[in-house]
Structure formats: C-alpha cells, structure tokens
Design an enzyme around this catalytic site. Structure first.
Site, PDB file in Angstrom:
ATOM      1  N   LYS A  40       0.850  -1.203   0.000  1.00 19.58           N
ATOM      2  CA  LYS A  40       0.000   0.000   0.000  1.00 19.58           C
ATOM      3  C   LYS A  40       0.882   1.249   0.000  1.00 19.58           C
ATOM      4  CE  LYS A  40      -0.412  -0.346   5.041  1.00 19.58           C
ATOM      5  NZ  LYS A  40      -1.229  -0.936   6.114  1.00 19.58           N
ATOM      6  N   ARG A 136     -10.947  -0.456  14.476  1.00 17.04           N
ATOM      7  CA  ARG A 136     -10.921   0.306  13.225  1.00 17.04           C
ATOM      8  C   ARG A 136     -11.981  -0.237  12.270  1.00 17.04           C
ATOM      9  NH1 ARG A 136      -5.080   0.832  10.408  1.00 17.04           N
ATOM     10  NH2 ARG A 136      -5.451  -1.365   9.979  1.00 17.04           N
ATOM     11  N   HIS A 165      -6.454  -7.706  12.795  1.00 15.34           N
ATOM     12  CA  HIS A 165      -5.235  -6.881  12.823  1.00 15.34           C
ATOM     13  C   HIS A 165      -4.917  -6.531  14.270  1.00 15.34           C
ATOM     14  CE1 HIS A 165      -2.203  -4.392  11.017  1.00 15.34           C
ATOM     15  NE2 HIS A 165      -2.684  -3.257  11.491  1.00 15.34           N
ATOM     16  N   ARG A 220       0.821 -10.826   6.897  1.00 17.11           N
ATOM     17  CA  ARG A 220       0.836  -9.604   6.083  1.00 17.11           C
ATOM     18  C   ARG A 220       2.090  -8.821   6.461  1.00 17.11           C
ATOM     19  NH1 ARG A 220      -4.123  -9.937   8.535  1.00 17.11           N
ATOM     20  NH2 ARG A 220      -3.671  -8.062   9.756  1.00 17.11           N
ATOM     21  N   TYR A 266      15.395  31.623   5.336  1.00 17.64           N
ATOM     22  CA  TYR A 266      14.226  32.402   5.774  1.00 17.64           C
ATOM     23  C   TYR A 266      14.273  32.700   7.271  1.00 17.64           C
ATOM     24  CZ  TYR A 266      11.884  31.396   1.334  1.00 17.64           C
ATOM     25  OH  TYR A 266      11.547  31.318   0.012  1.00 17.64           O
ATOM     26  N   CYS A 312      13.805  25.120   3.214  1.00 19.68           N
ATOM     27  CA  CYS A 312      12.934  25.789   2.234  1.00 19.68           C
ATOM     28  C   CYS A 312      12.115  24.726   1.491  1.00 19.68           C
ATOM     29  CB  CYS A 312      13.767  26.573   1.233  1.00 19.68           C
ATOM     30  SG  CYS A 312      14.986  27.668   1.986  1.00 19.68           S
ATOM     31  N   MET A 313      11.270  25.168   0.559  1.00 20.23           N
ATOM     32  CA  MET A 313      10.417  24.221  -0.149  1.00 20.23           C
ATOM     33  C   MET A 313      11.242  23.237  -0.989  1.00 20.23           C
ATOM     34  SD  MET A 313       7.241  24.879  -2.772  1.00 20.23           S
ATOM     35  CE  MET A 313       6.298  25.907  -1.686  1.00 20.23           C
ATOM     36  N   ASP A 314      12.296  23.755  -1.623  1.00 17.26           N
ATOM     37  CA  ASP A 314      13.035  22.933  -2.582  1.00 17.26           C
ATOM     38  C   ASP A 314      14.512  22.762  -2.245  1.00 17.26           C
ATOM     39  OD1 ASP A 314      10.657  23.280  -4.347  1.00 17.26           O
ATOM     40  OD2 ASP A 314      11.416  25.335  -4.361  1.00 17.26           O
TER      41      ASP A 314
HETATM   42  C1  LIG Z   1      -0.534  -1.881   6.791  1.00 15.92           C
HETATM   43  C2  LIG Z   1      -1.131  -3.134   7.258  1.00 15.92           C
HETATM   44  C3  LIG Z   1      -0.328  -4.251   7.494  1.00 15.92           C
HETATM   45  C4  LIG Z   1       1.179  -4.215   7.456  1.00 15.92           C
HETATM   46  O1  LIG Z   1       1.663  -3.800   8.714  1.00 15.92           O
HETATM   47  P1  LIG Z   1       3.226  -3.689   9.004  1.00 15.92           P
HETATM   48  O2  LIG Z   1       3.298  -3.272  10.426  1.00 15.92           O
HETATM   49  O3  LIG Z   1       3.746  -2.643   8.077  1.00 15.92           O
HETATM   50  O4  LIG Z   1       3.796  -5.013   8.727  1.00 15.92           O
HETATM   51  C5  LIG Z   1      -0.965  -5.443   7.801  1.00 15.92           C
HETATM   52  N1  LIG Z   1      -2.315  -5.513   7.908  1.00 15.92           N
HETATM   53  C6  LIG Z   1      -3.096  -4.439   7.732  1.00 15.92           C
HETATM   54  C7  LIG Z   1      -4.575  -4.592   7.868  1.00 15.92           C
HETATM   55  C8  LIG Z   1      -2.550  -3.216   7.408  1.00 15.92           C
HETATM   56  O5  LIG Z   1      -3.343  -2.155   7.244  1.00 15.92           O
END
Ligand SMILES: *Cc1c(COP(=O)(O)O)cnc(C)c1O
Length: 374
Positions: A40, A136, A165, A220, A266, A312-314
């Site tokens: 992601k 969540r 999760h 995951r 700045y 700065c920005m850049d």
């Molecule tokens: C982002 C995410 C992960 C990965 O988590 P890490 O701590 O980066 O390994 C796993 N499961 C869900 C639902 C997530 O949103």
C-alpha cells in the site's frame, strides 16, 4: 511525475534487500505459511510494482494494498498475483474489482446487501475482517458475524479468507495482544464451521517476526519487508536480521565561504559565529524533508554535518567542515563508509515512526532501483 528526472536528488531502493528480508521471514515461519507483501501507499514509498515483483520472486504469494486504485495500479504494472484490498471499497466499484480479479474486504451487512443488488458477471472474492481489538474495521461480536455470514448467500460471492489486525504486536507488554488472539480464536471457530477452507491471517510484521508459530495460514508483511523494524522494542529483540531497502541522496549544488555574522535562510534564524563553509542541497519540504528537521545531520564523505537555517520548499543548507566540490554526494538516509543515518533516527527526531518517514518522501524524488545482496 514522469520517468524523466533532471535533478541531482534520488531515492535508492535496493530490491536485493527486500528479497533478503522476505527470505529471513520465510526461514522463521512454519513451512507452508503464505506471505502477503503489503505494498500500500506505493510500497511504503519504495515503488509498488517494483516491490511487488521482487516480493513475488522472493516467495510472497499474494499482495495487499489499502485502496482499489492501488490494486489497479499493480494490475496495470503487469502484476498477476492475487491482491487483497484491506480497506473499505464503495460497493458500486465491485464490478471493477471482479473484472480485475481483486479480492475485497467486507465486514458490514449493509455493504453486502448493496453488493447483492449490483449486476456483475463472475465471482467476487472476499475476505472477512474481524475486529478483535484494533477498533478500526471489522465485525466485533459472534452475533454480528453470524448475521453477516447469513447475508453472504449469493453464489457470486466467494468468501476466500478472514483476518484480523493487532494493535500492539510491536510492544513489550503482550497482554493486549493475547487478548486479541483469544477474541480471534473464538470467532475463528464460527468461521471454520461455516467454511473450512478459509485463508486465515492475523499477523503484521511485528507479530509474524515475534510469534511465527501463531500465524495461521498467512502473514501480512509490511514495514519489515522494507528492512525497518516496527518499533524500537522489536529492533532491540531483532527476531530477524533486516536490511533497509531505501536510502536518500543528493549532491551539493552550491558551496561558499561565509564570514562571521552572516545569516542563512528564511527568518535569518541561523547566524554564523565564525567563518564557515555552507553548502546548498536541492531537497526541501516539498520533497518530504519536514521543516522540523533543521539541525539534523547529513553525511558527506562519511562525516556528519548539520542542516542549518530553515528548510525551504526545494532546498536547504548544510554547515560543512571544509570546502567540497559542487556535485559532492550528500546522503540524508543511508550509509557512507562507517557512518549511517537511519530512518529511525529521523523518525525519533520528528517524534514519529519510521513508517511515516518512508511514506512522506514525495513522488517528486525519483526512485532508482538496484539489486545488491542477491
Ligand atoms: C498496513 C497493514 C499491514 C502491514 O503492517 P506492518 O506493520 O507494516 O507489517 C498489515 N495488515 C493491515 C490490515 C494493514 O493495514
């Protein structure tokens, strides 16, 4: 941002490190545990398609993203592996998911009812999200789960998996993690009596590295695939040796000797208190170099030198220990000789986590890919 870049600033992504990190995890997991490579947010800023390809080569069998558009971007990049969208997708986009063989996450009765009203050809693959304590997304109670499973009675809906999760798998205290595990096991029994071939997965990086034997069918793997530890505690425990994949570099584009009492940038907040060499680098807050990073070190020829004055920005300015030629390499994240500036050092300075640092480096900085350790 197009592919062409003219600026002397770049992020190096070592795909060899990603390959290595997945192998380290695989060696720790029980045989047959599958790996979702979590890509992601453009692969935590590393480049989604490149990371996905490497992860699959290394042995990940599936990918996970947060958004439908992220899944479609992987498909456009030629990625054929199964993709799970972890977040909520508007039911009206279900036909797009079906067309591109993208698995969606579900946990709401109203969502299923809406999907059942939508005409689409083919089968929608789904994973059910269980909320065991993250608070969540997901179903929380047994009765909620049972209702949801009843509403699934549509031959076009294929429930392929279920997951939860963890909120605290990266912390020293394990009471809350264990509480979530228990909640999961209770609901998991209902799930399995409903369908016994569901792909069950609970672990993120922290859980998969620390508790590899509690991981059910898949994990995951996100932050640690990129070579970063999920928290200082996991870094200290070091269940796996990780190689960071990302480094950030630029070059000096201007170098000057400044007399005593001259101000820089700045607000004129930094004033030289002796004769100094000041270098300018072409990276600023529009690249994700937060203004609070004034004072942070960068590396030049293996030595630490601070950013002085407002960012700065850049661009921003560095106090040099001597004169250097224009074009001298400057490393903001990564190694030069024996010295290293880690993502964790920057995260600590900004009182945040390494995840946020990787994500905040903007797409304006081109990503260069290499393959070192393979
Ligand atoms: C982002 C995410 C992960 C990965 O988590 P890490 O701590 O980066 O390994 C796993 N499961 C869900 C639902 C997530 O949103």
């Amino acid at each position: 941002m197009g592919e062409v870049s003219y600026r002397p600033a770049w992020i190096e992504v070592d795909l060899g490190a990603i390959y290595y990190n997945i192998h380290q995890l695989q060696n720790r997991l029980p045989e047959g545990t599958e790996i979702f490579a979590v890509v992601k947010a453009n692969g935590y800023g590393h480049g989604d398609v490149e990371v996905a390809r490497t992860a699959i080569e290394a042995g990940a069998s599936m990918l996970a993203v947060a958004l439908l558009e992220e899944a479609l971007h992987l498909r456009e990049g030629g990625i054929l592996a199964p993709i799970l969208v972890l977040g909520w997708v508007d039911p009206k986009y279900v036909p797009i998911a079906v067309e591109h063989h993208i698995t969606l996450t579900f946990f709401q009765k109203s969502w299923l009812e809406q999907v059942k009203q939508i005409p689409f050809k083919g089968e929608l693959s789904l994973h059910l999200k269980v909320d065991t304590g993250m608070g969540r997304l997901g179903v929380t109670t047994k009765s909620e789960l049972e209702t949801l499973l009843e509403v699934c009675n549509d031959s076009r809906l294929h429930i392929a998996g279920a997951f939860t999760h963890f909120a605290t798998a990266d912390e020293r205290g394990l009471a809350y993690y264990e509480h979530q595990q228990l909640n999961w096991i209770k609901l998991q029994q209902i799930l399995q009596s409903y369908k016994n071939d569901l792909l069950l997965h609970t672990g993120n990086s922290a859980a998969s590295m620390r508790f590899p034997n509690q991981m059910f069918d898949a994990v995951r793997f996100g932050i640690s695939m990129y070579g970063l530890y999920p928290s200082p505690i996991v870094k200290e425990e070091k269940p796996i040796n990780l190689h960071p994949a990302m480094s950030l570099h630029t070059k000096l584009i201007h170098v000057k000797q400044v007399p005593t009492g001259r101000s820089i940038s700045y607000g004129a907040t930094y004033t030289t208190d002796r004769e100094e060499w000041i270098g300018t680098i072409p990276l600023g807050y529009a690249d994700g170099l937060a203004r609070q990073l004034t004072g942070m070190d960068v590396l030049i020829e293996g030595k630490r030198m601070p950013i002085v004055g407002k960012i700065c920005m850049d661009q921003c300015m560095i106090r040099l220990d001597q004169s250097y030629p224009i074009g001298t390499q400057v490393t903001l994240i990564g190694k030069q000789f024996e010295e290293e500036i880690t993502m964790d050092e920057i995260a600590a300075r900004l009182e945040t986590i390494n995840y946020e640092i990787a994500c905040m480096l903007s797409s304006r900085i081109p990503r260069h890919y290499l393959n070192s350790t393979r």
